[in-house]
Design an enzyme around this catalytic site. Sequence first.
Site, mmCIF file in Angstrom:
data_model
loop_
_atom_site.group_PDB
_atom_site.id
_atom_site.type_symbol
_atom_site.label_atom_id
_atom_site.label_comp_id
_atom_site.label_asym_id
_atom_site.label_seq_id
_atom_site.Cartn_x
_atom_site.Cartn_y
_atom_site.Cartn_z
ATOM 1 N N CYS A 31 12.500 44.036 -12.455
ATOM 2 C CA CYS A 31 11.663 44.849 -11.564
ATOM 3 C C CYS A 31 11.946 44.548 -10.096
ATOM 4 C CB CYS A 31 10.187 44.579 -11.882
ATOM 5 S SG CYS A 31 9.028 45.105 -10.622
ATOM 6 N N CYS A 89 9.021 43.174 -8.151
ATOM 7 C CA CYS A 89 8.774 41.770 -8.524
ATOM 8 C C CYS A 89 9.722 40.845 -7.764
ATOM 9 C CB CYS A 89 8.952 41.578 -10.021
ATOM 10 S SG CYS A 89 7.904 42.636 -11.038
ATOM 11 N N CYS A 122 13.592 60.446 -0.618
ATOM 12 C CA CYS A 122 13.262 59.198 -1.322
ATOM 13 C C CYS A 122 14.335 58.834 -2.341
ATOM 14 C CB CYS A 122 11.898 59.356 -2.002
ATOM 15 S SG CYS A 122 11.526 58.113 -3.252
ATOM 16 N N CYS A 165 13.045 58.425 -5.899
ATOM 17 C CA CYS A 165 12.804 59.731 -6.525
ATOM 18 C C CYS A 165 14.107 60.302 -7.086
ATOM 19 C CB CYS A 165 12.199 60.702 -5.511
ATOM 20 S SG CYS A 165 10.655 60.137 -4.752
#
Length: 495
Positions: free
Chosen positions: A48, A51, A386, A389
């Site tokens: 992640c 993270c 983005c 995105c």
Amino acid sequence: MKLSLISVLLASTSIVLASDVFSLTADSFDQFIAENSLTLAEFFAPWCGHCKALAPEYEQAATILKDQHPGIKLAKIDCTQESELCNQHGVEGFPTLKVFRGNSDSVSPYAGQRKADSIVSYMVKQSLPAVSLLADKDSHEKFKQADSFVVVGYFADQQSNNTFAQVADTLRDHFLFGATNDESLAQAAGIEQVPAVVAYKKFDGDDRVVYQGEFVVDDLIQFAKIESIPLVGEVGPATYASYIESGIPLAYLFVDNGKQKAEFVEILTPLARKFKGKINLATINATTFGQHADNLNLKQQWPAFAIQDVVSNFKYTYDQASEITATGLIEFLDKFVAGDVNPTIKSQEPPEVQEGPVTIVTANTYDEIVLDDDKDVLIEFYATWCGHCKNLAPKYDELGSIVWNDADLKSKITIAKVDAPNNDVPDDVRGFPTIKLYPAGDKENPVDYEGDRTVQSLSDFVNKYGKYKVDIVAVGEKTTLVDDEDDEEEVHDEL
């Protein structure tokens, strides 16, 4: 014996720097939580990105807390290794941070920023009682000076104490609360009748404000939120969330220099007093945050003024062809409060035909598509610039294709997306992509998606929270299997 340089280097590579963050597993979690009065636990996945960005901040915070507040512990759980433990604690996205309080059943989500100093500040506040008991004049005076905004309750009965404690528990992450049952302290504070609640603040020239409403939790919470916001504040990264969370329409005045700001603050202050509790008035630095004007349907020409209804997300713009004056602002604000100003709606043209696989939503078609009560609607709020995105797009299209090509699924589920910067939609979108599910029959309670961005995870989300409990991926796999069998039969026939 002398060590060679090579042996020293080899030895050094085997040394693991000690971490002040405790790594927990299913075997150690419950005992660790029980043995420590306050723990912040991070549920994470090694892959992640968020993270990874949090990791050094989290480590730094753990070290600071270990040195200055050793009773507060920071822990982490690798959900790729401890999936059952993470499921047990309702983890659906990464990182998920939760505050645990020893042997109690009290578990709350972490609501602070993901920076070391913010984590430290948040957890220190969590370690304090929701309400500090003020036993004497000295503690009373010190508490009043403890922050720029504090709330003190003066009581003589248990019921009022309990009500105040509920308020403090709700807002403990934002403000300091103190209370006393000492009648002499109430008298010294000029309190003639208890129960009473007073907000002490170091801004606006009002050193204290006495609550005048009924002694009920919701009204007291709103009182604290309203009084904590300056009459004429400034919108920025540190204040934006508090303005939005107040639930009160926010009026922005874009100014591009200090002199201009000072002139307008003088105009806005009496207006802020008049409309207090109905509209929050604030300036915003046009030089730094001028691009935000686009989100309010304003041209980047200064000064400029607009109101954002933070609940509906509608925007109301002051005519930029007219000079901004005190008289003009009073008239505009009066009309807004009376409901006589129409919102300025920004909307793209909807496609003439929805060709799939993802349904295109615009501001003008939002209600028709997203609030269709017969369908579970998964909608992505995206921005064309983005990068995240763009990375999500092929996976989102894949999910949409399964639904689009299955008549039964298509009658129950819509996979949709909206270009959020170019369409005014009634959702609070603070980052891209933002994904929400509007379940059929329950459009007033959309569910935010916080999982990893895979087709399977998105399908699981729709299956879990949608009305129809459909596993989209499973339907797609079944359809593919049938198609493959048909292909094999066709080949066999040709042979």
